[in-house]
Design an enzyme around this catalytic site. Structure first.
Site, PDB file in Angstrom:
ATOM      1  N   GLU A   1      -9.970   1.175   5.034  1.00 61.02           N
ATOM      2  CA  GLU A   1      -9.664   0.763   3.603  1.00 61.02           C
ATOM      3  C   GLU A   1      -8.523  -0.422   3.672  1.00 61.02           C
ATOM      4  O   GLU A   1      -8.338  -1.240   2.956  1.00 61.02           O
ATOM      5  CB  GLU A   1      -8.815   2.207   2.859  1.00 61.02           C
ATOM      6  CG  GLU A   1      -8.338   1.653   1.715  1.00 61.02           C
ATOM      7  CD  GLU A   1      -9.323   1.102   0.535  1.00 61.02           C
ATOM      8  OE1 GLU A   1      -8.875   0.697  -0.433  1.00 61.02           O
ATOM      9  OE2 GLU A   1     -10.457   1.484   0.610  1.00 61.02           O
TER      10      GLU A   1
ATOM     11  N   GLN B   1      -7.624  -3.627   1.247  1.00 57.71           N
ATOM     12  CA  GLN B   1      -6.279  -3.988   0.780  1.00 57.71           C
ATOM     13  C   GLN B   1      -5.471  -5.350   1.249  1.00 57.71           C
ATOM     14  O   GLN B   1      -5.220  -6.030   0.316  1.00 57.71           O
ATOM     15  CB  GLN B   1      -5.512  -2.826   1.255  1.00 57.71           C
ATOM     16  CG  GLN B   1      -5.563  -1.393   0.623  1.00 57.71           C
ATOM     17  CD  GLN B   1      -4.839  -0.217   1.350  1.00 57.71           C
ATOM     18  OE1 GLN B   1      -4.749  -0.382   2.556  1.00 57.71           O
ATOM     19  NE2 GLN B   1      -4.724   0.934   0.546  1.00 57.71           N
TER      20      GLN B   1
ATOM     21  N   SER C   1      -2.189   1.875  11.216  1.00 58.87           N
ATOM     22  CA  SER C   1      -2.416   2.885  10.174  1.00 58.87           C
ATOM     23  C   SER C   1      -2.137   4.315  10.445  1.00 58.87           C
ATOM     24  O   SER C   1      -2.238   4.591  11.450  1.00 58.87           O
ATOM     25  CB  SER C   1      -4.145   2.878   9.703  1.00 58.87           C
ATOM     26  OG  SER C   1      -4.397   1.706   9.165  1.00 58.87           O
TER      27      SER C   1
ATOM     28  N   THR D   1       0.940  -1.272  -0.219  1.00 55.91           N
ATOM     29  CA  THR D   1      -0.355  -0.014  -0.058  1.00 55.91           C
ATOM     30  C   THR D   1       0.901   1.295   0.065  1.00 55.91           C
ATOM     31  O   THR D   1       2.101   1.099   0.081  1.00 55.91           O
ATOM     32  CB  THR D   1      -0.826   0.066   1.267  1.00 55.91           C
ATOM     33  OG1 THR D   1      -0.138   0.343   2.261  1.00 55.91           O
ATOM     34  CG2 THR D   1      -1.649  -1.108   1.667  1.00 55.91           C
ATOM     35  N   CYS D   2       0.333   2.152   0.137  1.00 52.79           N
ATOM     36  CA  CYS D   2       1.207   3.507  -0.006  1.00 52.79           C
ATOM     37  C   CYS D   2       1.874   3.778   1.406  1.00 52.79           C
ATOM     38  O   CYS D   2       2.787   4.610   1.362  1.00 52.79           O
ATOM     39  CB  CYS D   2       0.244   4.853  -0.273  1.00 52.79           C
ATOM     40  SG  CYS D   2      -1.044   5.200   0.805  1.00 52.79           S
ATOM     41  N   ASN D   3       1.367   3.210   2.526  1.00 55.70           N
ATOM     42  CA  ASN D   3       2.038   3.363   3.587  1.00 55.70           C
ATOM     43  C   ASN D   3       2.836   2.286   4.263  1.00 55.70           C
ATOM     44  O   ASN D   3       3.250   2.071   5.304  1.00 55.70           O
ATOM     45  CB  ASN D   3       0.799   3.702   4.906  1.00 55.70           C
ATOM     46  CG  ASN D   3       0.644   5.098   4.588  1.00 55.70           C
ATOM     47  OD1 ASN D   3       1.378   5.966   4.486  1.00 55.70           O
ATOM     48  ND2 ASN D   3      -0.784   5.328   4.873  1.00 55.70           N
ATOM     49  N   ARG D   4       2.580   0.837   3.433  1.00 55.36           N
ATOM     50  CA  ARG D   4       3.396  -0.056   3.702  1.00 55.36           C
ATOM     51  C   ARG D   4       3.786  -1.187   2.543  1.00 55.36           C
ATOM     52  O   ARG D   4       3.084  -1.311   1.722  1.00 55.36           O
ATOM     53  CB  ARG D   4       2.717  -0.939   4.989  1.00 55.36           C
ATOM     54  CG  ARG D   4       1.491  -1.475   4.636  1.00 55.36           C
ATOM     55  CD  ARG D   4       0.590  -2.012   5.799  1.00 55.36           C
ATOM     56  NE  ARG D   4       0.351  -0.971   6.675  1.00 55.36           N
ATOM     57  CZ  ARG D   4       0.786  -0.893   7.770  1.00 55.36           C
ATOM     58  NH1 ARG D   4       1.683  -1.589   8.483  1.00 55.36           N
ATOM     59  NH2 ARG D   4       0.562   0.161   8.697  1.00 55.36           N
TER      60      ARG D   4
ATOM     61  N   GLU E   1      -8.755   3.543  10.321  1.00 54.31           N
ATOM     62  CA  GLU E   1      -9.330   3.750   8.944  1.00 54.31           C
ATOM     63  C   GLU E   1      -9.656   2.093   8.332  1.00 54.31           C
ATOM     64  O   GLU E   1      -8.749   1.265   8.766  1.00 54.31           O
ATOM     65  CB  GLU E   1      -8.047   4.427   7.801  1.00 54.31           C
ATOM     66  CG  GLU E   1      -6.899   3.587   7.912  1.00 54.31           C
ATOM     67  CD  GLU E   1      -6.854   2.865   6.657  1.00 54.31           C
ATOM     68  OE1 GLU E   1      -7.704   2.591   5.720  1.00 54.31           O
ATOM     69  OE2 GLU E   1      -5.892   2.038   6.304  1.00 54.31           O
TER      70      GLU E   1
END
Length: 173
Positions: free
Chosen positions: A130, A134, A123, A65-68, A128
């Site tokens: 989402e 994912q 998160s 993901t964008c964060n992990r 969150e």
């Protein structure tokens, strides 16, 4: 809360003999540019799955993901060398740099980390939802590629069920 009790019982009963490993590069331990270097494209994911099969890795789920960037593997500690080698060859990331940013979780800690991730506790925006979609997509992708084994199936299905229950109870969806 019933969901918290379920998590506690699951972690106590099901993780005694689990051979699960998680390698995590996330927003807590690296900047965006570094996470982008670790991120795998769809083609690189396929290459990773092929490498995993050759290396005798029993199961593998890739969560990007964008964060992990997280790699969940069913197997023993020996898989670390295969993962390091893949990132060195495919991404040009040296072993020392890899472990500078990558966090390791093993056995019960890996399962607990997955549960915390899928429930939104890890998160950037606490809670969150989402991340549930994912994680589900990452799990289903691995399953479609026949890269999940019994342990990963049970753990991911129960983590997703718990996250859905928590989201429903807290009316986050």
């Amino acid at each position: 809360m019933q969901a918290v009790f379920f998590l506690s019982v699951t972690l106590k009963k099901r993780t005694e003999f689990i051979r699960m490993i998680c390698i995590s590069i996330n927003h807590k331990n690296s900047i965006t540019e570094m996470r982008e270097r670790f991120a795998l494209s769809d083609e690189e994911k396929e290459q990773f799955f092929r490498m995993a099969g050759v290396q005798g890795i029993d199961g593998c789920v890739l969560l990007m993901t964008c964060n992990r960037c997280e790699i969940y593997i069913s197997g023993s500690r020996e898989v670390y060398h295969a993962v390091e080698g893949f990132f060195q060859k495919q991404k040009g990331i040296a072993r020392e740099e890899f472990w500078k940013y990558a966090m390791r979780y093993e056995k019960k800690a890996a399962v607990k980390h997955l549960y915390q991730v899928v429930c939104g506790l890890e998160s950037a925006v606490l809670g969150e939802v989402e991340i549930i979609r994912q994680v589900k997509r990452a799990y289903e992708s691995a399953k479609t590629c026949q890269m999940t084994d019994g342990d990963l199936n049970v753990i991911f299905q129960s983590a997703l069920q718990l996250a859905k229950e928590i989201a429903d109870q807290s009316m986050m969806t």
